[in-house]
Design a protein around this motif. Structure first.
Motif, PDB file in Angstrom:
ATOM      1  N   ASN A 233      92.832  56.640  13.964  1.00 24.29           N
ATOM      2  CA  ASN A 233      91.469  56.215  13.615  1.00 24.29           C
ATOM      3  C   ASN A 233      90.493  57.375  13.662  1.00 24.29           C
ATOM      4  N   ALA A 234      90.549  58.156  14.749  1.00 19.90           N
ATOM      5  CA  ALA A 234      89.640  59.291  14.978  1.00 19.90           C
ATOM      6  C   ALA A 234      88.177  58.849  15.051  1.00 19.90           C
ATOM      7  N   ASN A 235      87.943  57.564  15.205  1.00 20.99           N
ATOM      8  CA  ASN A 235      86.583  57.019  15.245  1.00 20.99           C
ATOM      9  C   ASN A 235      86.572  55.760  16.099  1.00 20.99           C
ATOM     10  N   THR A 236      85.390  55.445  16.636  1.00 22.57           N
ATOM     11  CA  THR A 236      85.121  54.151  17.257  1.00 22.57           C
ATOM     12  C   THR A 236      83.763  53.680  16.739  1.00 22.57           C
ATOM     13  N   PRO A 237      83.346  52.445  17.076  1.00 24.10           N
ATOM     14  CA  PRO A 237      82.015  52.009  16.645  1.00 24.10           C
ATOM     15  C   PRO A 237      80.884  52.895  17.149  1.00 24.10           C
ATOM     16  N   THR A 238      81.127  53.669  18.223  1.00 30.46           N
ATOM     17  CA  THR A 238      80.070  54.505  18.790  1.00 30.46           C
ATOM     18  C   THR A 238      80.359  55.993  18.677  1.00 30.46           C
ATOM     19  N   GLU A 239      81.495  56.365  18.072  1.00 34.07           N
ATOM     20  CA  GLU A 239      81.845  57.783  18.017  1.00 34.07           C
ATOM     21  C   GLU A 239      82.592  58.091  16.730  1.00 34.07           C
ATOM     22  N   GLN A 240      82.115  59.081  15.997  1.00 35.85           N
ATOM     23  CA  GLN A 240      82.799  59.513  14.773  1.00 35.85           C
ATOM     24  C   GLN A 240      83.259  60.951  14.949  1.00 35.85           C
TER      25      GLN A 240
ATOM     26  N   VAL B  69      87.683  59.516   1.326  1.00 32.12           N
ATOM     27  CA  VAL B  69      87.775  59.781   2.761  1.00 32.12           C
ATOM     28  C   VAL B  69      87.292  58.541   3.528  1.00 32.12           C
ATOM     29  N   VAL B  70      88.103  58.094   4.477  1.00 32.34           N
ATOM     30  CA  VAL B  70      87.843  56.860   5.210  1.00 32.34           C
ATOM     31  C   VAL B  70      87.554  57.174   6.669  1.00 32.34           C
TER      32      VAL B  70
ATOM     33  N   PHE C  83      95.183  63.525  17.857  1.00 33.88           N
ATOM     34  CA  PHE C  83      94.734  62.218  17.356  1.00 33.88           C
ATOM     35  C   PHE C  83      93.858  61.561  18.409  1.00 33.88           C
ATOM     36  N   SER C  84      93.145  60.526  17.990  1.00 37.48           N
ATOM     37  CA  SER C  84      92.272  59.811  18.922  1.00 37.48           C
ATOM     38  C   SER C  84      92.048  58.379  18.456  1.00 37.48           C
TER      39      SER C  84
END
Length: 495
Positions: free
Chosen positions: A305-312, A342-343, A282-283
């Motif tokens: 989340n597996a995402n940030t505003p700068t990384e998917q 898918v989110v 997870f991330s």
């Protein structure tokens, strides 16, 4: 209670969105909450939806309760809120929420409000400590928005963010820069006394700066814009200490009562103190929760989340992990994702195990304005959306059983479409137990001689009774009832 609205970059302060999503309106209240777009595809657990939207217009920003059909049940004062949910305190159900000022990095300074089942505020929890803010201004309370979790000991676990000067040369910065320390506190709810506190920056040997996944960036490291090193977002009481979630380390840490780090469970393969299956990775996670803790193992649930505003990296999922404490291994028990929807949630989010019996899970998708319920077979059975994706957020979303009879009166508003007709609009903000209305006529405002002239089944937040043959000059009041039992009576209004 102090109410304010300050936006945050990471937490989507996008008031320009205001007219892009339909709102609910009422004649009996000045509310404009977002309309819920609801889809139900299977059997769900009972409960009401608890969300705190941000990004919509100011008058729609509040703690909100809806029923499963999308009807508004309760709206609180206009306010940026977080962690709005039902919890147990002194053996009774209460609702709790954080309210305060949000900073642009997505943390905040505020208070936690605890209301009983009449919506009276019975406790207001504040934190006063040696906390440094980006503007240097003192606050009445320094509780951060990320956590407000009531323990079995009737204490409150909260997070706090403190601006700390630090040498950031180990991560490519300068020796005289500033970072955000991750802190948590356990506070006695009845007295506001600090029971326990902990600071991440005191444990650089076990949580070194170099392991943070969050880059420093060109504009960060000054006091007004410190480096968000850790991003603490969840705290839970454990047998010998506390479990904390550090989003920017992709890790949960078991912190002993003496402050030392007992172990790290990392979502990054090959890091931390556990060996995990690839499916257990997870991330950028949120909302770590612990169940079935024994000396041999435990279950860890989290919002991946597996995402940030700068990384998917991939689809956002809900994870339930089997943690073997003896062999230091981790495997996935459940991976929750809606294949038809898918989110990718870049911030915030929640994972709520609704009950051990049903094994239903309710997930709030944070920066994506959706909540979903999954059944024991990991099938999506309910989805509700309350805004445009990535423009409206609710830090967490919950589904909770709740029974409430407000201490305030129902409200009646009369409109006259013609000289011999009247429409009576009726609502009782927050009430859950009534199922019908009685409209009573009175010869004068202070008369005790009233009679029922109409009854109407409850329809959502606001019900309307259409009356004919009604001449002006009379008076009415409305009664919210369960069957024939009166639960609340409005003020008298003129017809």
């Amino acid at each position: 209670m102090r109410w304010s609205t300050i936006g945050a970059t990471l937490f989507f302060s996008l008031s320009a969105f205001a007219n892009d999503w339909p709102y609910l309106t009422a004649a009996t209240a000045p509310f404009r909450p977002p309309r819920l777009e609801v889809s139900k595809s299977g059997t769900t657990d009972p409960g009401y939806l608890f969300i705190g939207p941000r990004g919509n217009e100011q008058s729609g920003t509040a703690a909100l309760i809806y029923d499963e059909d999308g009807n508004l049940v309760y709206q609180g004062p206009e306010e940026v809120t977080a962690n709005f949910k039902v919890q147990r305190l002194f053996n009774q159900d209460v609702i709790t929420f954080w309210a305060g000022d949000m900073m642009k990095l997505g943390y905040g300074y505020g208070t936690v409000h605890i209301l009983d089942n009449t919506y009276r505020e019975i406790y207001t929890v504040r934190l006063q400590d040696d906390i440094v803010t980006p503007d240097g201004q003192p606050r009445e309370s320094y509780i951060d928005l990320h956590e407000s979790h009531i323990t079995e000991q009737n204490t409150l676990l909260v997070t706090a963010y403190n601006i700390t000067p630090h040498d950031l040369t180990p991560i490519g910065g300068k020796p005289d820069m500033f970072m955000l320390d991750a802190m948590f506190y356990e506070i006695d709810i009845a007295t506001n006394e600090i029971v326990h506190s902990w600071s991440a920056v005191d444990h650089l040997d076990k949580i070194p700066l170099e392991q943070s996944k969050q880059g420093l960036g060109e504009d960060f490291g000054v006091k007004e814009n410190p480096w968000d090193t850790y991003h603490i977002n969840a705290v839970e009481r454990m047998d010998e200490g506390y479990m904390i979630s550090l989003r920017h380390y992709w890790s949960g840490y078991y912190v002993h009562n003496n402050g030392s780090i007992m172990w790290q469970l990392s979502g990054a393969l090959g890091e931390g103190d556990f060996k995990q299956d690839e499916s257990a990775g997870f991330s950028w996670q949120h909302d770590i929760r612990i169940y079935n803790h024994t000396e041999q193992g435990l279950v860890m649930d989290l919002f991946n989340n597996a995402n940030t505003p700068t990384e998917q990296q991939g689809a956002t999922t809900g994870l339930s992990l089997a943690v073997d404490l003896e062999n230091r291994s981790v495997k996935a028990l459940r991976i929750l994702s809606d294949s038809d929807d898918v989110v990718h949630s870049v911030s915030q989010g929640s994972y709520q195990l609704m009950s051990q019996e049903s094994q239903h899970v309710f997930m709030g998708y944070g920066s994506i304005s959706k909540v979903k319920e999954f059944d024991a077979d990991n099938n999506e059975v309910f989805t509700a959306q309350f805004g445009v994706d990535n423009q409206v957020a609710s830090y967490r979303g919950y589904k909770c059983p709740w029974k409430a009879t407000p201490f305030w009166k129902p409200v009646a508003v009369v409109q006259r479409p013609s000289s011999d007709a009247a429409d009576v609009f009726m609502s009782w903000n927050g009430a859950t137990e009534y199922d019908n209305w009685a409209v009573m006529s009175l010869p004068s405002p202070d008369s005790t001689d009233s009679k029922v002239i109409a009854t109407q089944q409850r329809t959502g937040f606001e019900t309307v009774a259409h009356l004919t043959g009604v001449k002006s000059g009379g008076y009415i009041q409305v009664v919210a009832r369960r069957g024939d039992v009166p639960l609340g009576t409005s003020d008298v209004v003129g017809v």
